[in-house]
Write a protein that holds these residues in place. Structure first.
Motif, PDB file in Angstrom:
ATOM      1  N   MET A   9      -7.532  -2.835  -6.002  1.00  0.00           N
ATOM      2  CA  MET A   9      -7.534  -4.298  -5.881  1.00  0.00           C
ATOM      3  C   MET A   9      -7.018  -4.954  -7.159  1.00  0.00           C
ATOM      4  O   MET A   9      -6.275  -5.935  -7.116  1.00  0.00           O
ATOM      5  N   GLN A  10      -7.387  -4.390  -8.296  1.00  0.00           N
ATOM      6  CA  GLN A  10      -6.902  -4.923  -9.567  1.00  0.00           C
ATOM      7  C   GLN A  10      -5.394  -4.711  -9.702  1.00  0.00           C
ATOM      8  O   GLN A  10      -4.680  -5.586 -10.209  1.00  0.00           O
ATOM      9  N   PHE A  11      -4.921  -3.555  -9.236  1.00  0.00           N
ATOM     10  CA  PHE A  11      -3.475  -3.296  -9.250  1.00  0.00           C
ATOM     11  C   PHE A  11      -2.729  -4.346  -8.445  1.00  0.00           C
ATOM     12  O   PHE A  11      -1.704  -4.883  -8.888  1.00  0.00           O
ATOM     13  N   ARG A  12      -3.246  -4.652  -7.257  1.00  0.00           N
ATOM     14  CA  ARG A  12      -2.590  -5.631  -6.397  1.00  0.00           C
ATOM     15  C   ARG A  12      -2.579  -7.015  -7.043  1.00  0.00           C
ATOM     16  O   ARG A  12      -1.588  -7.740  -6.982  1.00  0.00           O
ATOM     17  N   ARG A  13      -3.682  -7.397  -7.693  1.00  0.00           N
ATOM     18  CA  ARG A  13      -3.794  -8.722  -8.302  1.00  0.00           C
ATOM     19  C   ARG A  13      -2.959  -8.863  -9.566  1.00  0.00           C
ATOM     20  O   ARG A  13      -2.427  -9.940  -9.844  1.00  0.00           O
ATOM     21  N   GLU A  14      -2.843  -7.771 -10.341  1.00  0.00           N
ATOM     22  CA  GLU A  14      -2.223  -7.877 -11.655  1.00  0.00           C
ATOM     23  C   GLU A  14      -0.882  -7.138 -11.749  1.00  0.00           C
ATOM     24  O   GLU A  14       0.176  -7.759 -11.836  1.00  0.00           O
ATOM     25  N   ASP A  15      -0.911  -5.823 -11.727  1.00  0.00           N
ATOM     26  CA  ASP A  15       0.302  -5.035 -11.974  1.00  0.00           C
ATOM     27  C   ASP A  15       1.377  -5.270 -10.918  1.00  0.00           C
ATOM     28  O   ASP A  15       2.558  -5.436 -11.249  1.00  0.00           O
ATOM     29  N   PHE A  16       0.983  -5.269  -9.636  1.00  0.00           N
ATOM     30  CA  PHE A  16       1.980  -5.436  -8.580  1.00  0.00           C
ATOM     31  C   PHE A  16       2.648  -6.799  -8.682  1.00  0.00           C
ATOM     32  O   PHE A  16       3.878  -6.913  -8.583  1.00  0.00           O
ATOM     33  N   LEU A  17       1.858  -7.842  -8.875  1.00  0.00           N
ATOM     34  CA  LEU A  17       2.423  -9.183  -8.957  1.00  0.00           C
ATOM     35  C   LEU A  17       3.330  -9.322 -10.176  1.00  0.00           C
ATOM     36  O   LEU A  17       4.362 -10.001 -10.116  1.00  0.00           O
ATOM     37  N   ALA A  18       2.970  -8.675 -11.268  1.00  0.00           N
ATOM     38  CA  ALA A  18       3.777  -8.764 -12.492  1.00  0.00           C
ATOM     39  C   ALA A  18       5.121  -8.062 -12.334  1.00  0.00           C
ATOM     40  O   ALA A  18       6.090  -8.396 -13.023  1.00  0.00           O
ATOM     41  N   HIS A  19       5.185  -7.076 -11.425  1.00  0.00           N
ATOM     42  CA  HIS A  19       6.424  -6.316 -11.220  1.00  0.00           C
ATOM     43  C   HIS A  19       6.873  -6.371  -9.760  1.00  0.00           C
ATOM     44  O   HIS A  19       7.466  -5.434  -9.243  1.00  0.00           O
ATOM     45  N   ARG A  20       6.612  -7.489  -9.113  1.00  0.00           N
ATOM     46  CA  ARG A  20       6.922  -7.614  -7.689  1.00  0.00           C
ATOM     47  C   ARG A  20       8.401  -7.336  -7.402  1.00  0.00           C
ATOM     48  O   ARG A  20       8.741  -6.620  -6.462  1.00  0.00           O
ATOM     49  N   GLU A  21       9.273  -7.867  -8.209  1.00  0.00           N
ATOM     50  CA  GLU A  21      10.715  -7.687  -7.980  1.00  0.00           C
ATOM     51  C   GLU A  21      11.106  -6.214  -8.072  1.00  0.00           C
ATOM     52  O   GLU A  21      11.906  -5.721  -7.274  1.00  0.00           O
ATOM     53  N   PHE A  23       9.182  -3.568  -7.499  1.00  0.00           N
ATOM     54  CA  PHE A  23       8.663  -2.836  -6.333  1.00  0.00           C
ATOM     55  C   PHE A  23       9.473  -3.166  -5.078  1.00  0.00           C
ATOM     56  O   PHE A  23       9.656  -2.290  -4.219  1.00  0.00           O
ATOM     57  N   CYS A  24       9.965  -4.382  -4.984  1.00  0.00           N
ATOM     58  CA  CYS A  24      10.810  -4.736  -3.836  1.00  0.00           C
ATOM     59  C   CYS A  24      12.100  -3.925  -3.860  1.00  0.00           C
ATOM     60  O   CYS A  24      12.568  -3.450  -2.823  1.00  0.00           O
ATOM     61  N   ARG A  25      12.689  -3.756  -5.048  1.00  0.00           N
ATOM     62  CA  ARG A  25      13.919  -2.966  -5.164  1.00  0.00           C
ATOM     63  C   ARG A  25      13.666  -1.499  -4.833  1.00  0.00           C
ATOM     64  O   ARG A  25      14.529  -0.810  -4.282  1.00  0.00           O
ATOM     65  N   LEU A  26      12.471  -1.022  -5.186  1.00  0.00           N
ATOM     66  CA  LEU A  26      12.148   0.385  -4.965  1.00  0.00           C
ATOM     67  C   LEU A  26      11.661   0.669  -3.542  1.00  0.00           C
ATOM     68  O   LEU A  26      11.465   1.825  -3.184  1.00  0.00           O
ATOM     69  N   GLY A  27      11.501  -0.366  -2.762  1.00  0.00           N
ATOM     70  CA  GLY A  27      10.918  -0.199  -1.435  1.00  0.00           C
ATOM     71  C   GLY A  27      11.674   0.739  -0.519  1.00  0.00           C
ATOM     72  O   GLY A  27      11.073   1.425   0.313  1.00  0.00           O
ATOM     73  N   ARG A  28      13.013   0.794  -0.662  1.00  0.00           N
ATOM     74  CA  ARG A  28      13.816   1.596   0.245  1.00  0.00           C
ATOM     75  C   ARG A  28      14.586   2.722  -0.427  1.00  0.00           C
ATOM     76  O   ARG A  28      15.243   3.513   0.246  1.00  0.00           O
ATOM     77  N   GLU A  29      14.534   2.805  -1.771  1.00  0.00           N
ATOM     78  CA  GLU A  29      15.275   3.873  -2.435  1.00  0.00           C
ATOM     79  C   GLU A  29      14.712   4.136  -3.829  1.00  0.00           C
ATOM     80  O   GLU A  29      14.006   3.300  -4.402  1.00  0.00           O
ATOM     81  N   LEU A  48       2.878   6.993 -19.033  1.00  0.00           N
ATOM     82  CA  LEU A  48       2.259   6.375 -20.204  1.00  0.00           C
ATOM     83  C   LEU A  48       2.905   6.860 -21.492  1.00  0.00           C
ATOM     84  O   LEU A  48       3.268   6.060 -22.356  1.00  0.00           O
ATOM     85  N   ILE A  49       3.074   8.171 -21.622  1.00  0.00           N
ATOM     86  CA  ILE A  49       3.596   8.708 -22.883  1.00  0.00           C
ATOM     87  C   ILE A  49       5.095   8.479 -23.038  1.00  0.00           C
ATOM     88  O   ILE A  49       5.622   8.552 -24.148  1.00  0.00           O
ATOM     89  N   THR A  50       5.792   8.178 -21.934  1.00  0.00           N
ATOM     90  CA  THR A  50       7.233   7.892 -22.024  1.00  0.00           C
ATOM     91  C   THR A  50       7.538   6.402 -21.863  1.00  0.00           C
ATOM     92  O   THR A  50       8.707   6.008 -21.979  1.00  0.00           O
ATOM     93  N   ARG A  51       6.513   5.615 -21.573  1.00  0.00           N
ATOM     94  CA  ARG A  51       6.670   4.170 -21.366  1.00  0.00           C
ATOM     95  C   ARG A  51       7.749   3.886 -20.319  1.00  0.00           C
ATOM     96  O   ARG A  51       8.620   3.044 -20.508  1.00  0.00           O
ATOM     97  N   THR A  52       7.659   4.588 -19.204  1.00  0.00           N
ATOM     98  CA  THR A  52       8.618   4.392 -18.116  1.00  0.00           C
ATOM     99  C   THR A  52       7.975   3.634 -16.963  1.00  0.00           C
ATOM    100  O   THR A  52       6.750   3.611 -16.810  1.00  0.00           O
ATOM    101  N   HIS A  53       8.812   3.015 -16.146  1.00  0.00           N
ATOM    102  CA  HIS A  53       8.361   2.244 -14.993  1.00  0.00           C
ATOM    103  C   HIS A  53       8.477   3.072 -13.715  1.00  0.00           C
ATOM    104  O   HIS A  53       9.165   4.107 -13.690  1.00  0.00           O
ATOM    105  N   PRO A  54       7.842   2.625 -12.635  1.00  0.00           N
ATOM    106  CA  PRO A  54       8.029   3.286 -11.343  1.00  0.00           C
ATOM    107  C   PRO A  54       9.513   3.381 -11.006  1.00  0.00           C
ATOM    108  O   PRO A  54      10.277   2.448 -11.251  1.00  0.00           O
ATOM    109  N   GLY A  55       9.916   4.524 -10.480  1.00  0.00           N
ATOM    110  CA  GLY A  55      11.311   4.722 -10.109  1.00  0.00           C
ATOM    111  C   GLY A  55      12.132   5.459 -11.146  1.00  0.00           C
ATOM    112  O   GLY A  55      13.267   5.847 -10.871  1.00  0.00           O
TER     113      GLY A  55
END
Length: 209
Positions: A9-21, A23-29, A48-55
Protein backbone atom coordinates in the motif's frame (compact mmCIF):
# COMPACT_ATOMS: atom_id res chain seq x y z
CA UNK A 1 2.01 -11.00 6.07
CA UNK A 2 0.50 -7.77 7.38
CA UNK A 3 3.87 -6.07 7.07
CA UNK A 4 4.08 -7.08 3.40
CA UNK A 5 0.56 -5.80 2.69
CA UNK A 6 1.35 -2.47 4.34
CA UNK A 7 4.47 -2.24 2.19
CA UNK A 8 2.41 -2.78 -0.95
CA UNK A 9 0.00 0.00 0.00
CA UNK A 10 2.87 2.36 0.76
CA UNK A 11 4.46 1.51 -2.59
CA UNK A 12 1.23 2.40 -4.38
CA UNK A 13 0.87 5.70 -2.48
CA UNK A 14 4.49 6.83 -2.76
CA UNK A 15 6.93 5.03 -5.08
CA UNK A 16 4.48 4.16 -7.86
CA UNK A 17 3.04 7.67 -8.03
CA UNK A 18 6.52 9.20 -8.02
CA UNK A 19 7.51 7.04 -11.02
CA UNK A 20 4.14 6.65 -12.72
CA UNK A 21 5.48 7.62 -16.15
CA UNK A 22 8.32 5.08 -15.92
CA UNK A 23 5.96 2.25 -14.97
CA UNK A 24 3.62 3.19 -17.82
CA UNK A 25 6.52 2.90 -20.29
CA UNK A 26 7.50 -0.45 -18.81
CA UNK A 27 3.97 -1.81 -18.92
CA UNK A 28 4.38 -3.54 -22.28
CA UNK A 29 8.13 -3.99 -22.73
CA UNK A 30 11.50 -4.14 -21.03
CA UNK A 31 14.94 -3.22 -22.32
CA UNK A 32 17.40 -4.05 -19.53
CA UNK A 33 21.04 -3.24 -20.20
CA UNK A 34 22.47 -5.74 -17.70
CA UNK A 35 21.96 -9.33 -16.60
CA UNK A 36 22.72 -9.37 -12.86
CA UNK A 37 23.54 -12.83 -11.48
CA UNK A 38 23.58 -12.62 -7.70
CA UNK A 39 23.10 -14.64 -4.56
CA UNK A 40 19.65 -15.16 -3.07
CA UNK A 41 20.93 -13.71 0.23
CA UNK A 42 18.40 -11.25 1.67
CA UNK A 43 21.15 -8.72 2.38
CA UNK A 44 22.01 -8.30 -1.31
CA UNK A 45 19.64 -5.92 -3.12
CA UNK A 46 20.84 -5.42 -6.74
CA UNK A 47 18.83 -2.29 -7.53
CA UNK A 48 19.91 -0.68 -4.25
CA UNK A 49 23.66 -1.20 -4.59
CA UNK A 50 23.64 -0.14 -8.27
CA UNK A 51 21.07 2.66 -7.88
CA UNK A 52 19.13 1.38 -10.87
CA UNK A 53 15.44 1.76 -11.70
CA UNK A 54 12.90 -0.88 -12.74
CA UNK A 55 13.60 -2.02 -16.29
CA UNK A 56 17.39 -1.70 -16.11
CA UNK A 57 18.44 -5.03 -14.58
CA UNK A 58 17.38 -8.54 -15.56
CA UNK A 59 18.06 -10.39 -12.31
CA UNK A 60 18.90 -14.03 -11.62
CA UNK A 61 19.42 -15.04 -8.00
CA UNK A 62 20.34 -18.41 -6.53
CA UNK A 63 22.41 -19.90 -3.73
CA UNK A 64 26.05 -18.70 -4.09
CA UNK A 65 25.45 -16.87 -7.41
CA UNK A 66 26.26 -20.00 -9.40
CA UNK A 67 26.24 -20.38 -13.20
CA UNK A 68 25.95 -24.00 -14.37
CA UNK A 69 28.12 -24.74 -17.43
CA UNK A 70 26.21 -24.79 -20.70
CA UNK A 71 24.69 -28.10 -21.69
CA UNK A 72 21.86 -29.44 -23.82
CA UNK A 73 19.29 -30.92 -21.48
CA UNK A 74 15.62 -31.77 -21.10
CA UNK A 75 15.73 -30.88 -17.38
CA UNK A 76 14.07 -27.81 -15.92
CA UNK A 77 16.94 -25.30 -15.78
CA UNK A 78 15.98 -21.98 -14.22
CA UNK A 79 19.33 -20.19 -14.20
CA UNK A 80 20.34 -21.43 -17.65
CA UNK A 81 17.02 -20.41 -19.20
CA UNK A 82 17.20 -16.95 -17.60
CA UNK A 83 20.70 -16.43 -19.00
CA UNK A 84 19.54 -17.59 -22.43
CA UNK A 85 16.57 -15.22 -22.38
CA UNK A 86 18.56 -12.22 -21.18
CA UNK A 87 21.27 -12.60 -23.81
CA UNK A 88 19.38 -13.93 -26.83
CA UNK A 89 15.95 -12.33 -26.42
CA UNK A 90 16.67 -9.14 -24.49
CA UNK A 91 20.19 -8.66 -25.89
CA UNK A 92 21.74 -7.22 -22.74
CA UNK A 93 25.07 -5.41 -23.08
CA UNK A 94 26.60 -6.63 -19.83
CA UNK A 95 26.54 -9.58 -17.43
CA UNK A 96 27.50 -9.06 -13.80
CA UNK A 97 28.32 -11.99 -11.52
CA UNK A 98 28.03 -10.57 -8.03
CA UNK A 99 29.22 -12.48 -4.98
CA UNK A 100 29.25 -11.06 -1.47
CA UNK A 101 30.88 -11.21 1.94
CA UNK A 102 29.75 -13.71 4.58
CA UNK A 103 28.12 -15.90 1.90
CA UNK A 104 26.55 -18.97 3.47
CA UNK A 105 26.52 -20.83 0.17
CA UNK A 106 30.25 -20.31 -0.32
CA UNK A 107 30.93 -21.32 3.28
CA UNK A 108 28.98 -24.54 2.64
CA UNK A 109 31.45 -25.43 -0.13
CA UNK A 110 33.90 -26.34 2.63
CA UNK A 111 31.42 -28.60 4.47
CA UNK A 112 31.41 -32.38 4.21
CA UNK A 113 28.76 -34.51 2.56
CA UNK A 114 27.37 -35.46 5.97
CA UNK A 115 27.28 -31.86 7.22
CA UNK A 116 24.91 -31.01 4.38
CA UNK A 117 22.74 -34.10 4.82
CA UNK A 118 19.69 -32.00 5.76
CA UNK A 119 20.16 -29.81 2.67
CA UNK A 120 20.36 -32.37 -0.15
CA UNK A 121 19.30 -30.01 -2.94
CA UNK A 122 21.73 -27.32 -1.80
CA UNK A 123 24.46 -29.95 -1.65
CA UNK A 124 23.69 -31.02 -5.20
CA UNK A 125 23.59 -27.43 -6.44
CA UNK A 126 26.98 -26.63 -4.91
CA UNK A 127 28.60 -29.40 -6.93
CA UNK A 128 28.81 -26.89 -9.78
CA UNK A 129 31.49 -25.11 -7.71
CA UNK A 130 33.16 -28.24 -6.37
CA UNK A 131 36.58 -27.09 -7.60
CA UNK A 132 36.52 -23.92 -5.49
CA UNK A 133 37.64 -25.40 -2.12
CA UNK A 134 40.59 -27.14 -3.77
CA UNK A 135 41.73 -23.95 -5.45
CA UNK A 136 41.34 -22.00 -2.22
CA UNK A 137 43.36 -24.60 -0.31
CA UNK A 138 46.23 -24.17 -2.75
CA UNK A 139 46.12 -20.38 -2.56
CA UNK A 140 45.57 -19.90 1.18
CA UNK A 141 47.86 -22.45 2.80
CA UNK A 142 48.46 -20.28 5.87
CA UNK A 143 45.52 -17.89 5.58
CA UNK A 144 43.18 -16.90 8.39
CA UNK A 145 39.51 -18.01 8.39
CA UNK A 146 38.54 -14.50 7.28
CA UNK A 147 41.01 -14.60 4.39
CA UNK A 148 39.76 -18.03 3.35
CA UNK A 149 36.18 -16.73 3.39
CA UNK A 150 36.96 -13.81 1.06
CA UNK A 151 39.13 -15.97 -1.17
CA UNK A 152 36.37 -18.60 -1.48
CA UNK A 153 33.83 -15.96 -2.49
CA UNK A 154 36.19 -14.44 -5.05
CA UNK A 155 37.35 -17.72 -6.57
CA UNK A 156 33.70 -18.73 -6.84
CA UNK A 157 32.96 -15.54 -8.80
CA UNK A 158 35.78 -16.32 -11.22
CA UNK A 159 34.52 -19.87 -11.74
CA UNK A 160 31.06 -18.56 -12.67
CA UNK A 161 32.56 -15.99 -15.07
CA UNK A 162 34.42 -18.82 -16.77
CA UNK A 163 31.26 -20.94 -16.88
CA UNK A 164 29.43 -18.15 -18.70
CA UNK A 165 31.90 -18.49 -21.56
CA UNK A 166 30.82 -22.12 -22.08
CA UNK A 167 27.56 -20.72 -23.50
CA UNK A 168 28.21 -20.47 -27.27
CA UNK A 169 26.00 -17.43 -27.74
CA UNK A 170 27.81 -15.63 -24.89
CA UNK A 171 31.30 -16.52 -26.08
CA UNK A 172 30.41 -15.30 -29.58
CA UNK A 173 29.13 -11.95 -28.32
CA UNK A 174 32.07 -11.41 -25.96
CA UNK A 175 34.54 -12.16 -28.76
CA UNK A 176 32.73 -9.72 -31.03
CA UNK A 177 32.76 -6.96 -28.41
CA UNK A 178 28.98 -6.94 -28.06
CA UNK A 179 28.85 -8.26 -24.50
CA UNK A 180 30.91 -7.63 -21.38
CA UNK A 181 31.24 -9.90 -18.33
CA UNK A 182 32.03 -8.36 -14.95
CA UNK A 183 32.83 -10.04 -11.62
CA UNK A 184 31.92 -8.16 -8.44
CA UNK A 185 32.55 -8.87 -4.76
CA UNK A 186 30.15 -6.88 -2.56
CA UNK A 187 31.18 -6.27 1.05
CA UNK A 188 27.95 -5.98 3.02
CA UNK A 189 29.29 -4.32 6.15
CA UNK A 190 31.15 -1.52 4.32
CA UNK A 191 29.09 -1.08 1.14
CA UNK A 192 32.23 -1.52 -0.98
CA UNK A 193 32.20 -3.39 -4.28
CA UNK A 194 35.35 -4.85 -5.81
CA UNK A 195 35.48 -5.42 -9.56
CA UNK A 196 37.74 -8.06 -11.11
CA UNK A 197 40.37 -6.48 -13.33
CA UNK A 198 41.16 -9.10 -15.95
CA UNK A 199 44.40 -7.43 -17.03
CA UNK A 200 45.79 -7.33 -13.50
CA UNK A 201 44.18 -10.60 -12.40
CA UNK A 202 42.93 -8.98 -9.21
CA UNK A 203 39.84 -7.42 -7.62
CA UNK A 204 39.92 -3.63 -7.37
CA UNK A 205 37.60 -1.47 -5.30
CA UNK A 206 35.17 0.50 -7.44
CA UNK A 207 35.46 4.21 -6.77
CA UNK A 208 39.00 4.11 -5.43
CA UNK A 209 40.15 7.47 -4.11
Amino acid sequence: MERLFKGIMQFRREDFLAHRELFCRLGREQRPHTLFIGCSDSRVVPSLITRTHPGELFIVRNVANIVPPYRQTEEFVATTSAIEYAVKALEVDCIVVCGHSNCGGCAALHKSHDELAELPHVRKWLQVSAEVPERVARLAVEGTPEEREWLTERVNILVQMRNLLTYPFIAERVKGGRLEILGWHYIIETGEIYNFNDELGAFERIGRE
